[in-house]
Design an enzyme around this catalytic site. Structure first.
Site, PDB file in Angstrom:
ATOM      1  N   GLU A   1       0.843  -1.199   0.000  1.00 10.87           N
ATOM      2  CA  GLU A   1       0.000   0.000   0.000  1.00 10.87           C
ATOM      3  C   GLU A   1       0.874   1.244   0.000  1.00 10.87           C
ATOM      4  O   GLU A   1       1.938   1.282   0.634  1.00 10.87           O
ATOM      5  CB  GLU A   1      -0.921  -0.005   1.223  1.00 10.87           C
ATOM      6  CG  GLU A   1      -1.956   1.101   1.254  1.00 10.87           C
ATOM      7  CD  GLU A   1      -2.979   0.890   2.364  1.00 10.87           C
ATOM      8  OE1 GLU A   1      -3.432  -0.256   2.537  1.00 10.87           O
ATOM      9  OE2 GLU A   1      -3.304   1.871   3.063  1.00 10.87           O
TER      10      GLU A   1
ATOM     11  N   GLU B   1      -2.708  10.622   3.083  1.00 16.52           N
ATOM     12  CA  GLU B   1      -3.855  10.893   3.940  1.00 16.52           C
ATOM     13  C   GLU B   1      -3.778  12.353   4.391  1.00 16.52           C
ATOM     14  O   GLU B   1      -2.793  12.772   5.004  1.00 16.52           O
ATOM     15  CB  GLU B   1      -3.879   9.972   5.156  1.00 16.52           C
ATOM     16  CG  GLU B   1      -4.172   8.522   4.810  1.00 16.52           C
ATOM     17  CD  GLU B   1      -4.227   7.626   6.035  1.00 16.52           C
ATOM     18  OE1 GLU B   1      -5.183   6.850   6.154  1.00 16.52           O
ATOM     19  OE2 GLU B   1      -3.295   7.718   6.870  1.00 16.52           O
TER      20      GLU B   1
END
EC number: 2.4.1.207
Length: 293
Positions: A106, A110
């Protein structure tokens, strides 16, 4: 005079390229539906201008999100986003790539909302083989809610580079030779979402979402995908070595890009797992190669 002017312009362009490094290729504007589809709370996604612009909406009932139709092994993945404006504390706008298994890879952006007047925090992370804990946080040097800005990932066999408006803010080098896993054989889909995370997002959960300010809206443009599309079970990219992102100039940052990365590190970094001696008394081996210590 015309020939002299042309020569001077060409010289300037060459010098500018040398001075500012080789940026990733610019994305092409395509509608949302070409490469993406909504995944939940369909009524909280708004389409504008024939799908060339999309708004994600968060209220006290739900957020929403979308994902790519394809899975990719390497490429350049970008999105133009305008963040939630005003009092955005407790909200998280996420843009990331992820494989679909328990030992997943991943690559995360964010964006952590904040009270009005306080800076947005951008948190990045890299998971390899299901293991993360590689958080880095920076304050952005602009207000990301005022206008669209480009956030992108360059991912090849040599490195993963996070960019904000073509400024490299983080590098994760392939350090398999020193025992660090690197994403290279698990195709990833692209995801984005807007959701409530007031249990942790702003000041560790001390600042809660003010629902009187809802609905919260994050706006998106630029849905082109420049990657090696592969099935979810593929182990390699069929065009490996042939795409622009595999070429020598993209296998490492140049001197000026490292200078800009150092600028971000010095002026805007507020947390770096590589320098956290409480969590990691011995720095993880990739940190030295990534020039993070």
């Amino acid at each position: 005079m015309g020939r002299l002017s042309s020569t001077l312009c060409l010289t300037f362009l060459i010098l500018a390229t040398v001075a500012f490094g080789v940026p990733p290729k610019k994305s092409i504007n395509v509608p949302f539906g070409r490469n993406y589809f909504p995944t939940w709370a369909f009524d909280h996604i708004k389409y504008l201008n024939g799908g060339s612009e999309v708004h994600l909406v968060l209220d006290k009932y739900t957020g929403t999100g979308f994902q790519s139709k394809g899975s990719y092994l390497f490429g350049h993945f970008s999105m133009h986003i305008k963040m939630v404006a005003g009092d955005s504390a407790g909200t998280v706008t996420a843009f990331y790539l992820s494989s679909q298994n328990s030992e997943h890879d991943e690559i995360d952006f964010e964006f952590l909302g904040n009270r009005t007047g306080q800076p947005y925090i951008l948190q990045t992370n890299v998971f390899t083989g299901g293991a993360g804990n590689r958080e880095q946080r920076i304050n952005l040097w602009f207000d990301p809610s005022k206008d669209y800005h480009s956030y992108s990932v360059l991912w090849n066999m040599y490195q993963i580079v996070f960019f904000v408006d073509d400024v490299p803010i983080r590098v994760f080098k392939n350090s398999k030779d020193v025992g660090v896993k690197f994403p290279f054989n698990q195709p990833m889909k692209i995801y984005s979402s807007l959701w409530n995370a007031d249990d942790w997002a702003t000041r560790g959960g001390l600042e809660k979402t003010n629902w009187e300010k809802a609905p919260f809206v994050a706006s998106y443009r630029g849905f082109h995908v420049d990657g090696c599309e592969a099935s979810v079970n593929a182990k390699f990219c069929e065009t490996q070595g042939k795409r622009w992102w595999d070429q020598k100039e993209f296998q490492d940052l140049d001197a000026n890009q490292y200078k800009r990365l150092k600028w971000v590190r010095k002026r805007y970094t507020i947390y770096n797992y590589c320098t956290d001696r409480v969590r990691f008394p011995v720095p993880p081996p990739e940190c030295r190669r990534d020039r993070d210590i």
